[in-house]
Design an enzyme around this catalytic site. Sequence first.
Site, PDB file in Angstrom:
ATOM      1  N   GLY A 229       0.792  -1.218   0.000  1.00  0.00           N
ATOM      2  CA  GLY A 229       0.000   0.000   0.000  1.00  0.00           C
ATOM      3  C   GLY A 229       0.826   1.270   0.000  1.00  0.00           C
ATOM      4  O   GLY A 229       2.054   1.255   0.070  1.00  0.00           O
ATOM      5  N   GLY A 230       0.101   2.391  -0.069  1.00  0.00           N
ATOM      6  CA  GLY A 230       0.741   3.688  -0.191  1.00  0.00           C
ATOM      7  C   GLY A 230       1.587   4.070   1.006  1.00  0.00           C
ATOM      8  O   GLY A 230       2.660   4.677   0.854  1.00  0.00           O
TER       9      GLY A 230
ATOM     10  N   GLU B 200       7.302 -10.855   4.351  1.00  0.00           N
ATOM     11  CA  GLU B 200       6.525 -11.828   3.584  1.00  0.00           C
ATOM     12  C   GLU B 200       6.433 -11.404   2.123  1.00  0.00           C
ATOM     13  O   GLU B 200       6.451 -12.222   1.221  1.00  0.00           O
ATOM     14  CB  GLU B 200       5.128 -12.043   4.166  1.00  0.00           C
ATOM     15  CG  GLU B 200       4.137 -10.928   3.944  1.00  0.00           C
ATOM     16  CD  GLU B 200       3.960 -10.034   5.155  1.00  0.00           C
ATOM     17  OE1 GLU B 200       2.899  -9.402   5.249  1.00  0.00           O
ATOM     18  OE2 GLU B 200       4.859  -9.993   5.997  1.00  0.00           O
TER      19      GLU B 200
END
Length: 432
Positions: free
Chosen positions: A218-219, A239
């Site tokens: 995400g951002g 991960e």
Amino acid sequence: MTRYQEEYKRKLVTVEEALSKLKTGDVIGTSQCANEPTAIFDQMHTLHGKIGPVKMYGPMCFLPHEFMLDPKYHDTFNMDVAFLMGDTRKSHAMGALNYYPTDLHNGPSRWMSVNDVNVFITAATPMDKHGYMKIPLCLIHEKAFFEAADTVIVQVNANLPDVWGDTEIHVSEVDWIVEADSPLPYLPESHPDETEKIIGGYISELIHDGDCIQLGIGGIPDAAAQSLMDKHDLGVHSEMITNSMVDLVEAGVITGRKKTLHQGKIVGAFAFGTQRLYDMLDCNPGVMLRRGDFVNDPWVIAQNDNFVSVNSCLSVDLTGQVCSESIGSRQYSGTGGQSDMAVGAAHAKGGRNFIAAPSTRKGGTVSTITAQLAPGSVVSLSRNQVDCIVTEYGVAWLKGRNLRQRAENLIAVAHPDFRAELREQAKKLCLW
């Protein structure tokens, strides 16, 4: 022609022939993310009406496949997925597949304890002269399914990069081979907005030279990465190997020299991003892909001194309970590896975990920090494990703090428009 080439040729079939090997009652594990066997998935729907129900785990696809998109196929393909994104989110909403709640590190083993996997379908690199192919972009659960299956079907895709680690499978262990150079699924580079950049700046101040980092998707994690360009000798145990890590590698920020586990190696369970990321991974001895039950094992994570986990969330209550995967009772994504990494960080020498989010959602109309989580919300991360919450208004430390201190610190980083209301709610809930 070598004996490996002869064996390969004997096992070579068309997609249609490979699918004809599936039968009613099969329990199928599949590879996923950028490692999905696209050519096979594109034709899976043709089995509808030909065989009875089969059970499937793992087709967390990022390309549209008919058998996953239409609920009419649910009677044929009874699918469990552990994370929702894109088309799988839509499919779940339509009832075409089921969500399976789990942590990343033990999800497959718990699922396999009640489901006997007998078929594994994956994409792999072309065979080398020694008879080996590689599952190069996702090992979340792939090797566990591979080892359990009686029948292994492989789509050989020359577009896959050659990634080192626990990625090899041998032609002698494969039953059927399909050749199809399908385009790889891509996750585009994110472009963090100003709020995310501010949050990323706060996080970068909490990361030190020599730390070992994990970045979520995400951002905000990407913004944090962009703010780390002045750091030195960072390591990676994550991960997911992300787009944002490429810039850090090319700038010499990520070296892994200070790592206490797998020194000098970028360690991950899967990689998903742009072609630029896949090119960075290709034949790179500095990268090691390992199984999810290893990479995300909190005991393994804790062996990385100064380990820092950076993830995002959807909401957090005033006691520190974190919801990262649902909007009320509606499943939106999944737990993924967030709790694995946070718990590992909590037990690592010098470890820290950071949960970050904008202070508001829905155009500023909803506070991310709430007195109580909305009814039905999933607690993705226990308040017992959270070190701090970061918004564009600062850092709220929760580690070692009592409920009163937690509430005060969280209100201080909530959006100003909601702080008075949160204080009143805290009083009513006896958090003061």
